[in-house]
Design a protein around this motif. Structure first.
Motif, PDB file in Angstrom:
ATOM      1  N   LEU A 149      27.232  50.566  41.262  1.00  0.00           N
ATOM      2  CA  LEU A 149      28.095  50.049  42.320  1.00  0.00           C
ATOM      3  C   LEU A 149      28.010  50.922  43.576  1.00  0.00           C
ATOM      4  O   LEU A 149      28.045  50.414  44.691  1.00  0.00           O
ATOM      5  CB  LEU A 149      29.538  49.955  41.834  1.00  0.00           C
ATOM      6  CG  LEU A 149      29.766  48.864  40.799  1.00  0.00           C
ATOM      7  CD1 LEU A 149      31.215  48.810  40.385  1.00  0.00           C
ATOM      8  CD2 LEU A 149      29.349  47.514  41.345  1.00  0.00           C
TER       9      LEU A 149
ATOM     10  N   GLY B  89      23.925  39.300  43.657  1.00  0.00           N
ATOM     11  CA  GLY B  89      25.291  39.626  43.229  1.00  0.00           C
ATOM     12  C   GLY B  89      25.455  39.446  41.738  1.00  0.00           C
ATOM     13  O   GLY B  89      26.041  40.277  41.037  1.00  0.00           O
ATOM     14  N   LEU B  90      24.887  38.331  41.237  1.00  0.00           N
ATOM     15  CA  LEU B  90      24.982  38.044  39.803  1.00  0.00           C
ATOM     16  C   LEU B  90      24.341  39.159  38.987  1.00  0.00           C
ATOM     17  O   LEU B  90      24.883  39.602  37.973  1.00  0.00           O
ATOM     18  CB  LEU B  90      24.274  36.720  39.535  1.00  0.00           C
ATOM     19  CG  LEU B  90      24.800  35.901  38.371  1.00  0.00           C
ATOM     20  CD1 LEU B  90      26.254  35.548  38.632  1.00  0.00           C
ATOM     21  CD2 LEU B  90      23.979  34.649  38.197  1.00  0.00           C
TER      22      LEU B  90
ATOM     23  N   ILE C 103      23.932  42.309  39.923  1.00  0.00           N
ATOM     24  CA  ILE C 103      24.774  43.522  39.994  1.00  0.00           C
ATOM     25  C   ILE C 103      25.866  43.424  38.936  1.00  0.00           C
ATOM     26  O   ILE C 103      26.110  44.365  38.172  1.00  0.00           O
ATOM     27  CB  ILE C 103      25.414  43.680  41.392  1.00  0.00           C
ATOM     28  CG1 ILE C 103      24.362  43.866  42.466  1.00  0.00           C
ATOM     29  CG2 ILE C 103      26.364  44.880  41.396  1.00  0.00           C
ATOM     30  CD1 ILE C 103      24.935  43.909  43.864  1.00  0.00           C
ATOM     31  N   ILE C 104      26.528  42.260  38.880  1.00  0.00           N
ATOM     32  CA  ILE C 104      27.647  42.117  37.946  1.00  0.00           C
ATOM     33  C   ILE C 104      27.158  42.242  36.508  1.00  0.00           C
ATOM     34  O   ILE C 104      27.758  42.953  35.694  1.00  0.00           O
ATOM     35  CB  ILE C 104      28.359  40.775  38.163  1.00  0.00           C
ATOM     36  CG1 ILE C 104      29.013  40.768  39.528  1.00  0.00           C
ATOM     37  CG2 ILE C 104      29.404  40.544  37.093  1.00  0.00           C
ATOM     38  CD1 ILE C 104      29.730  39.515  39.852  1.00  0.00           C
TER      39      ILE C 104
ATOM     40  N   ALA D  60      26.282  46.016  35.822  1.00  0.00           N
ATOM     41  CA  ALA D  60      27.456  46.900  35.797  1.00  0.00           C
ATOM     42  C   ALA D  60      28.372  46.558  34.624  1.00  0.00           C
ATOM     43  O   ALA D  60      28.862  47.439  33.914  1.00  0.00           O
ATOM     44  CB  ALA D  60      28.220  46.799  37.110  1.00  0.00           C
ATOM     45  N   LEU D  61      28.577  45.252  34.408  1.00  0.00           N
ATOM     46  CA  LEU D  61      29.489  44.825  33.339  1.00  0.00           C
ATOM     47  C   LEU D  61      28.959  45.255  31.979  1.00  0.00           C
ATOM     48  O   LEU D  61      29.708  45.788  31.145  1.00  0.00           O
ATOM     49  CB  LEU D  61      29.662  43.308  33.393  1.00  0.00           C
ATOM     50  CG  LEU D  61      30.740  42.703  32.523  1.00  0.00           C
ATOM     51  CD1 LEU D  61      32.091  43.233  32.954  1.00  0.00           C
ATOM     52  CD2 LEU D  61      30.741  41.196  32.625  1.00  0.00           C
TER      53      LEU D  61
ATOM     54  N   PHE E  48      37.366  44.577  32.934  1.00  0.00           N
ATOM     55  CA  PHE E  48      35.996  45.083  33.016  1.00  0.00           C
ATOM     56  C   PHE E  48      35.213  44.348  34.093  1.00  0.00           C
ATOM     57  O   PHE E  48      34.413  44.943  34.810  1.00  0.00           O
ATOM     58  CB  PHE E  48      35.284  44.945  31.674  1.00  0.00           C
ATOM     59  CG  PHE E  48      35.541  46.105  30.763  1.00  0.00           C
ATOM     60  CD1 PHE E  48      36.476  46.024  29.761  1.00  0.00           C
ATOM     61  CD2 PHE E  48      34.858  47.286  30.933  1.00  0.00           C
ATOM     62  CE1 PHE E  48      36.732  47.092  28.942  1.00  0.00           C
ATOM     63  CE2 PHE E  48      35.105  48.364  30.114  1.00  0.00           C
ATOM     64  CZ  PHE E  48      36.049  48.268  29.120  1.00  0.00           C
ATOM     65  N   LEU E  49      35.454  43.049  34.193  1.00  0.00           N
ATOM     66  CA  LEU E  49      34.744  42.259  35.210  1.00  0.00           C
ATOM     67  C   LEU E  49      35.103  42.768  36.603  1.00  0.00           C
ATOM     68  O   LEU E  49      34.232  42.966  37.453  1.00  0.00           O
ATOM     69  CB  LEU E  49      35.108  40.788  35.056  1.00  0.00           C
ATOM     70  CG  LEU E  49      34.347  39.832  35.957  1.00  0.00           C
ATOM     71  CD1 LEU E  49      32.880  39.851  35.615  1.00  0.00           C
ATOM     72  CD2 LEU E  49      34.887  38.421  35.830  1.00  0.00           C
TER      73      LEU E  49
ATOM     74  N   SER F  78      33.452  45.822  37.608  1.00  0.00           N
ATOM     75  CA  SER F  78      32.018  45.705  37.883  1.00  0.00           C
ATOM     76  C   SER F  78      31.722  44.861  39.113  1.00  0.00           C
ATOM     77  O   SER F  78      30.564  44.649  39.426  1.00  0.00           O
ATOM     78  CB  SER F  78      31.315  45.085  36.678  1.00  0.00           C
ATOM     79  OG  SER F  78      31.815  45.628  35.491  1.00  0.00           O
ATOM     80  N   LEU F  79      32.770  44.362  39.793  1.00  0.00           N
ATOM     81  CA  LEU F  79      32.518  43.482  40.931  1.00  0.00           C
ATOM     82  C   LEU F  79      32.165  44.292  42.166  1.00  0.00           C
ATOM     83  O   LEU F  79      32.877  45.221  42.511  1.00  0.00           O
ATOM     84  CB  LEU F  79      33.776  42.671  41.253  1.00  0.00           C
ATOM     85  CG  LEU F  79      34.043  41.426  40.448  1.00  0.00           C
ATOM     86  CD1 LEU F  79      35.279  40.752  41.001  1.00  0.00           C
ATOM     87  CD2 LEU F  79      32.874  40.486  40.536  1.00  0.00           C
ATOM     88  N   PRO F  80      31.068  43.952  42.835  1.00  0.00           N
ATOM     89  CA  PRO F  80      30.850  44.558  44.144  1.00  0.00           C
ATOM     90  C   PRO F  80      31.786  43.895  45.158  1.00  0.00           C
ATOM     91  O   PRO F  80      31.784  42.662  45.283  1.00  0.00           O
ATOM     92  CB  PRO F  80      29.394  44.234  44.448  1.00  0.00           C
ATOM     93  CG  PRO F  80      28.915  43.314  43.399  1.00  0.00           C
ATOM     94  CD  PRO F  80      29.997  43.041  42.431  1.00  0.00           C
TER      95      PRO F  80
ATOM     96  N   PHE G 188      31.810  43.786  48.377  1.00  0.00           N
ATOM     97  CA  PHE G 188      31.217  43.062  49.501  1.00  0.00           C
ATOM     98  C   PHE G 188      30.745  41.684  49.085  1.00  0.00           C
ATOM     99  O   PHE G 188      30.700  40.757  49.877  1.00  0.00           O
ATOM    100  CB  PHE G 188      30.059  43.869  50.094  1.00  0.00           C
ATOM    101  CG  PHE G 188      29.094  44.395  49.080  1.00  0.00           C
ATOM    102  CD1 PHE G 188      28.037  43.639  48.676  1.00  0.00           C
ATOM    103  CD2 PHE G 188      29.265  45.658  48.520  1.00  0.00           C
ATOM    104  CE1 PHE G 188      27.137  44.112  47.743  1.00  0.00           C
ATOM    105  CE2 PHE G 188      28.372  46.146  47.594  1.00  0.00           C
ATOM    106  CZ  PHE G 188      27.313  45.364  47.189  1.00  0.00           C
ATOM    107  N   TRP G 189      30.430  41.527  47.811  1.00  0.00           N
ATOM    108  CA  TRP G 189      29.956  40.228  47.325  1.00  0.00           C
ATOM    109  C   TRP G 189      31.130  39.269  47.144  1.00  0.00           C
ATOM    110  O   TRP G 189      31.134  38.144  47.631  1.00  0.00           O
ATOM    111  CB  TRP G 189      29.226  40.448  45.997  1.00  0.00           C
ATOM    112  CG  TRP G 189      28.480  39.267  45.493  1.00  0.00           C
ATOM    113  CD1 TRP G 189      27.306  38.778  45.987  1.00  0.00           C
ATOM    114  CD2 TRP G 189      28.832  38.444  44.394  1.00  0.00           C
ATOM    115  NE1 TRP G 189      26.912  37.700  45.256  1.00  0.00           N
ATOM    116  CE2 TRP G 189      27.824  37.464  44.276  1.00  0.00           C
ATOM    117  CE3 TRP G 189      29.900  38.423  43.494  1.00  0.00           C
ATOM    118  CZ2 TRP G 189      27.853  36.493  43.293  1.00  0.00           C
ATOM    119  CZ3 TRP G 189      29.926  37.459  42.524  1.00  0.00           C
ATOM    120  CH2 TRP G 189      28.913  36.496  42.435  1.00  0.00           C
TER     121      TRP G 189
END
Lengths: 349, 507
Positions: A278, A319-320, A322-323, A326-327, B142-143, B146-148, B150-151
């Protein structure tokens, strides 16, 4: 309340085996023939490592996440290849092409009987950008860079954090005072601030340099954790025994204390990787991270955020990813924490 | 205790000094602010370069320059503040003060919402551990981790603002939205209330029915076209506020507390009608004065009616008075929506900036304008910070609920409400207090990404713009404020911990 009552799943652990045994572990006692074994219960002795692995492999969310992460990594690194080795995907991420159908994605997953177009991948599954570059290849390149940076950051920050934490925790006194004040100084500077300042300076020198620099920022919490563990472990009898036998500090630190902190370190390192993903994407988004012509997932989102209304796929895919990355790392960290620390809280209702 | 605070304070100052040195040296080496001038084709660029060099003392080596800056900054403590000039020549102080004000407006609101929601959700999940609700909330937490930002911010601009604003032009709720909301509400209600299968089904049915009826009502009456709280709704909602405050503070069984909150709600409804003309275009001071008056009246009613339950009645009535004041405020605010919407061409929820440029209107309309601009960044900050509060509260609450004194409290025969709220919740909040204190320190620095995405000219954007140049004085001004806030917050957290938990010895 002993720790064995609270375990949600009762494993056949012999009561004689300590849950957290100091290293070197005491050899598990053989079940005597007249005792439990005679009652028809087969008791298998397991080492600490086997217990942890067992608990981790039983953690469903962590296992799903691990599989997903491995798949994403495989996809990212085999599809377009890395370091000159070609991948199986026909396009690369630099060559512009002819924009077909405004660059709309050709990927279709909805089968025909549900009203979709049937399952097919097509020429440009993720679409094309405004120059006609294949967006799947671009996204994969971004994922490669982001994953690479995250892992390097994780390794660098773990090494620094463990070193500082172990030295200050073991030696104490002025060594600890100096190192911990230095840690306090670093904690006073918000991570994003110092990372951005360093990124402004080093972002142009390539992703690897950026990753190492970022690793020098993220170690503070791990240093504190490791120091805390060392403070309590160095007072334990087995350390005293080692010292009495004439072991040098280096041997005590690496052979006797450090293996007992592996759990804390593994969990913290995993979560540092998730933070790094992130952090890198945020920095690249702000313009202080990875620079063009190279790309990263954050940079892709940043470049195409204004295209959302007209060509949303340019925005969705990075974006998908990244999620997903990270998740899944976060869930793996959670699973590891549960595996290393079986004393989970459960309300006695 | 005093010696601890003094020693802690001295160490903090040294730590802060060292940190300013590190940041100054790093920023000074991050790049040359004159680089854009070097590349320009402006014939007078040599003069400009010389001016900027003089202005930022770029001809002085970095370390003496730092001490010159430090001398000016230390002057702030004797009333002679000099944080240097920015690259454009303006003093840092001016821009910084504006940025601080704007950031505070954004983060205070967001922090309060995130803490209240996060703690509430964390508590519910701890009490319903390993239920479907717990797993769903854990997954969502958790979601959100993990969220950016800016997105998700771009998605929010599209769906919460642009699509919502165009929907407001013809506000009828499609049936599938009603069905989905009702099902979600039913599942939530069943998960929160818990109990055996019959009870869960019952709460699911009630939750789903209430939401469905409300949404159908709103849709049929075209409420969103001209929203407002009419007299009838006002009475119902005031009564509900009274019930809820009583249930929260003392439980519904204590009749005297219920009576006192009931009277407070009644006074609230009466003043709603009485104050109508006064509140047509009020000033902020008048509103704050009225709020204080309402709280005083609530306390007085509680003290008069409470009897043996006096202290609880006072608290519950003050809470009711606060709730009713909020209702009256909301009612007037909603009444102003149609006029406001017409003035800004239907862009009720704005996507960028802090106010509509050149906006003219009465008190309620300007308030609406500010709130409309606040919504998206606030939701973004709440989304990313709520997850950690939920997790911390959950684990802290679980630890407390496993403690022996909770078993003792149950064994004494206390009601579940008393056990959870008085014995469990209060102790579980001790670690949360320190986490919130630390977060306040961090948030003064602004949510750098959120502010950049939403064009909010607060501290975060100030930093971002300054670092792009890179402008050492401006970055240092930003860091000085942030660093002091963080160090102070750390100290407050330590001291608060010692006060709240006497087991911790500060020495």
């Amino acid at each position: 309340m002993s720790s064995t009552d609270s375990k949600p799943v009762d494993e056949p652990v012999p009561a004689s085996e300590p849950v957290s045994s100091p290293v070197p572990p005491t050899p598990p006692r053989k079940p005597d023939a007249t005792g439990t074994a005679a009652q028809g219960m087969a008791i298998v002795a397991r080492t600490q490592g086997q217990l942890v692995r067992r608990r981790f492999f039983r953690h469903k969310a962590a296992m799903i996440s691990l599989t997903l992460l491995i798949l994403v990594i495989l996809l990212a690194f085999t599809s377009i290849g890395i370091a000159g080795i070609p991948g199986w995907w026909i396009y690369d991420y630099t060559t512009p092409g002819v924009v077909v159908n405004r660059g709309a994605p050709t990927l279709s997953l909805l089968p025909t009987f549900l009203g979709g177009e049937g399952f097919h991948i097509g020429l440009h599954p993720f679409g094309q950008d405004d120059l006609g570059r294949d967006y799947f290849a671009l996204t994969m390149r971004g994922a490669q860079i982001s994953i690479m940076i995250a892992f390097v950051v994780g390794i660098v920050s773990t090494v620094i954090g463990v070193a500082i934490g172990a030295i200050s925790g073991y030696y104490g006194r002025w060594v600890e005072g100096t190192l911990m004040r230095f840690t306090d100084v670093m904690i006073t500077i918000p991570v994003l601030v110092i990372a951005a300042v360093l990124g402004q300076r080093f972002g142009g020198s390539g992703p690897l340099v950026l990753a190492i620099v970022l690793g020098c920022v993220l170690w503070t919490s791990l240093a504190r954790l490791v120091r805390g563990e060392f403070l309590s472990l160095r007072e334990k009898e087995f350390v005293e025994a080692a010292r009495a036998l004439g072991a040098k500090p280096r041997r005590i630190i690496f052979k006797h204390i450090l293996p007992n902190t592996v759990g804390v370190i593994t969990v913290a390192a995993t979560l540092a990787i998730a933070t790094a993903i992130l952090l890198e994407t945020s920095l690249s988004y702000l313009g202080f991270g990875v620079r063009a012509p190279d790309t990263s997932l954050g940079l892709l989102v940043s470049t195409y955020q204004n295209a959302f209304a007209t060509r949303p796929w340019l925005f969705w895919w990075p974006g998908l990813f990244i999620i997903i990355i990270a998740l899944s790392i976060n869930f793996i960290g959670d699973g590891l924490r549960d595996a290393f620390d079986p004393r989970q809280n459960r309300v006695r209702a | 205790m005093a010696s601890f605070i003094v020693r802690r304070f001295l160490i903090s100052i040294l730590v802060l000094l060292a940190a300013t040195f590190i940041v100054y040296v790093l920023v000074a080496n991050a790049g040359d602010p004159r680089s854009s001038l070097y590349e320009s084709t402006d014939p007078g660029k040599a003069v400009k370069i010389a001016a900027m060099t003089r202005n930022l003392s770029l001809d002085v080596p970095v370390i003496p320059r730092y001490f010159a800056w430090l001398g000016g900054a230390l002057g702030c403590f004797v009333g002679n503040c000099d944080l240097g000039n920015t690259a454009t020549g303006a003093p840092v102080i001016g821009g910084l003060t504006v940025a601080i004000g704007s950031t505070l407006r954004l983060v205070v609101f967001a922090l309060v919402i995130a803490v209240v929601l996060g703690v509430a959700v964390g508590m519910v999940t701890a009490l319903r551990q390993y239920s479907g609700l717990d797993y769903s909330v854990t997954f969502l937490a958790f979601l959100f981790f993990s969220l950016p930002v800016f997105w998700i911010a771009v998605l929010m601009k599209q769906f919460l603002a642009i699509k919502f604003n165009s929907w407001l032009q013809d506000p009828s709720i499609p049936p599938w939205v009603i069905v989905v909301s009702a099902v979600v509400a039913g599942l939530l209600a069943a998960g929160i209330v818990g109990g055996d299968r019959r009870q869960r089904l019952l709460s699911a049915a009630i939750g789903a029915a209430v939401v469905a009826v409300i949404m159908i009502g709103l849709s049929v009456t075209d409420w969103f076209a001209a929203p407002g709280i009419g007299p009838v709704l006002m009475i119902i909602m005031s009564a509900l506020t009274a019930l809820a405050s009583t249930a929260l503070i003392s439980g519904l069984r204590s009749r005297l507390v219920l009576l006192s909150t009931g009277i407070t709600a009644l006074v609230g409804v009466i003043s709603y009608f009485a104050l109508d003309s006064l509140l047509a275009d009020p000033s902020l001071t008048l509103l704050l004065g009225l709020l204080v008056l309402a709280l005083v009246i609530g306390a007085a009613i509680g003290a008069g009616v409470g009897g043996l339950w006096r202290s609880q009645a006072i608290r519950a009535s003050m809470l009711t008075a606060f709730g009713c004041s909020l209702l009256v405020f909301t009612s007037h605010l909603l009444d102003a929506v149609p006029a406001y919407s017409a003035k800004v061409n239907g862009v009720v929820i704005a996507t960028i900036g802090a106010t509509t440029p050149n906006f003219q209107g009465d008190f309620w309309e300007t308030t609406l304008d500010q709130l409309g601009h606040l919504i998206l960044p606030t939701v973004a900050i709440v989304l990313i910070s709520i997850a950690s509060y939920t997790r911390y509260t959950r684990s802290s609450m679980l630890e407390v609920m496993n403690a022996d004194y909770i078993r003792t409290a149950r064994a004494k025969g206390l009601t579940e409400r008393t056990v959870v709220v008085r014995h469990g919740f209060r102790n579980a909040m001790i670690p949360i207090t320190t986490i919130v204190a630390l977060d306040i320190g961090g948030l003064i620095g602004g949510a750098i990404i959120t502010e950049t995405v939403f064009g909010w000219s607060g501290m975060g954007k100030y930093f971002n713009d300054a670092l792009k140049i890179p402008d050492a004085n401006a970055v240092m001004g930003f860091f000085l404020v942030t660093g002091i806030a963080i160090v102070l917050a750390n100290m407050c957290a330590d001291i608060a911990y010692g006060f709240l938990d006497p087991r911790i010895r500060l020495s």
